[in-house]
Design an enzyme around this catalytic site. Sequence first.
Site, short mmCIF file in Angstrom:
data_model
loop_
_atom_site.label_atom_id
_atom_site.label_comp_id
_atom_site.label_asym_id
_atom_site.label_seq_id
_atom_site.Cartn_x
_atom_site.Cartn_y
_atom_site.Cartn_z
N GLU A 94 14.84 -54.90 35.90
CA GLU A 94 13.98 -56.14 35.03
C GLU A 94 13.36 -55.62 33.70
OE1 GLU A 94 10.95 -57.88 37.49
OE2 GLU A 94 9.59 -58.09 35.87
N ASP A 96 10.81 -56.61 30.85
CA ASP A 96 9.69 -57.38 30.70
C ASP A 96 8.94 -57.49 29.26
OD1 ASP A 96 9.58 -58.44 33.22
OD2 ASP A 96 8.18 -56.52 33.61
N GLU A 98 5.40 -59.31 28.54
CA GLU A 98 4.16 -60.33 28.92
C GLU A 98 3.14 -60.14 27.84
OE1 GLU A 98 3.75 -60.58 33.64
OE2 GLU A 98 3.41 -58.75 33.07
#
Length: 286
Positions: A94, A96, A98
Amino acid sequence: MAVSVLAILLASCALAVASFDKEFDITWGDGRGKILNNGQVLTLGLDKVSGSGFQSKHEYLFGKIDMQLKLVPGNSAGTVTAYYLSSQGPTHDEIDFEFLGNVTGEPYTLHTNVFTQGQGQREQQFRLWFDATNDFHTYSILWNPKHIIFMVDDMPIRDFKNLEGKGIAFPKNQPMRLYSSLWNADDWATQGGRVKTDWSHAPFSASYRGFKADACVVTAAGRPRCGSSVGTEVAPGTGAAGEWYNQELDLTRQQRMRWVQSNYMIYNYCTDPKRVAKGLPAECSM
Ligand SMILES: *[C@@H]1O[C@H](CO)[C@@H](O)[C@H](O)[C@H]1NC(C)=O
């Protein structure tokens, strides 16, 4: 004849950004996510009942992926806009971004993380050097066999290197889909969970445009094909995949990244005293 017409169509399409209808499915939120303006804009919504989210139709195995986002304005405390690549399963990879909202006038936090084979906890957090809510800004992931480079308006902020030679896993075998969601995370997101979402400001909304993927897309047959999202395709590793496939930061861009990190980084797992006490992941000392 037919072939050359097709080639011209592909060549002209390659200049345009991809349409959201063609590239994404809105996967949840019961109408709170919308594709507008002929597929040029996507908006996600959040209210007390639900957030919303979308995912890419394609799975990618390496790529340079750009998206422009305009985040929830005003009092966005408690809201999180997540924008990430992820594979499936317990040993997933993953990458990311955010965005953690804040009360009016206080800065967003840009949170980044990398998971390799199910192992994450590699958080780095940043302040942004602009107001991310009054205009669109470009957030990019360059993922190739040697690097994962996070960029904001083309400014590199993080470079996760392939250190497999030193026994550190690197995402390179599991195709990833692109996901994004707007949701309520007021138990932890803003000022450590002390500031809750103020629902009197709902519905909250974040907007997306300018999606562009120069990527290797995994076909139904399971074989990656590389190229621009709407352009010609070539096999990976042939060089014709695009400059991004072998790209790394040159000295100037390394210096820019260091400038961002020394001025705007607010958390780094490699220097967290709590993590230091328990022993840092190996990549922190390299
Ligand atoms: C919100 O603002 C406060 C005060 O400036 C800051 O400490 C915090 O890191 C900001 N971001 C979040 C997500 O809480």
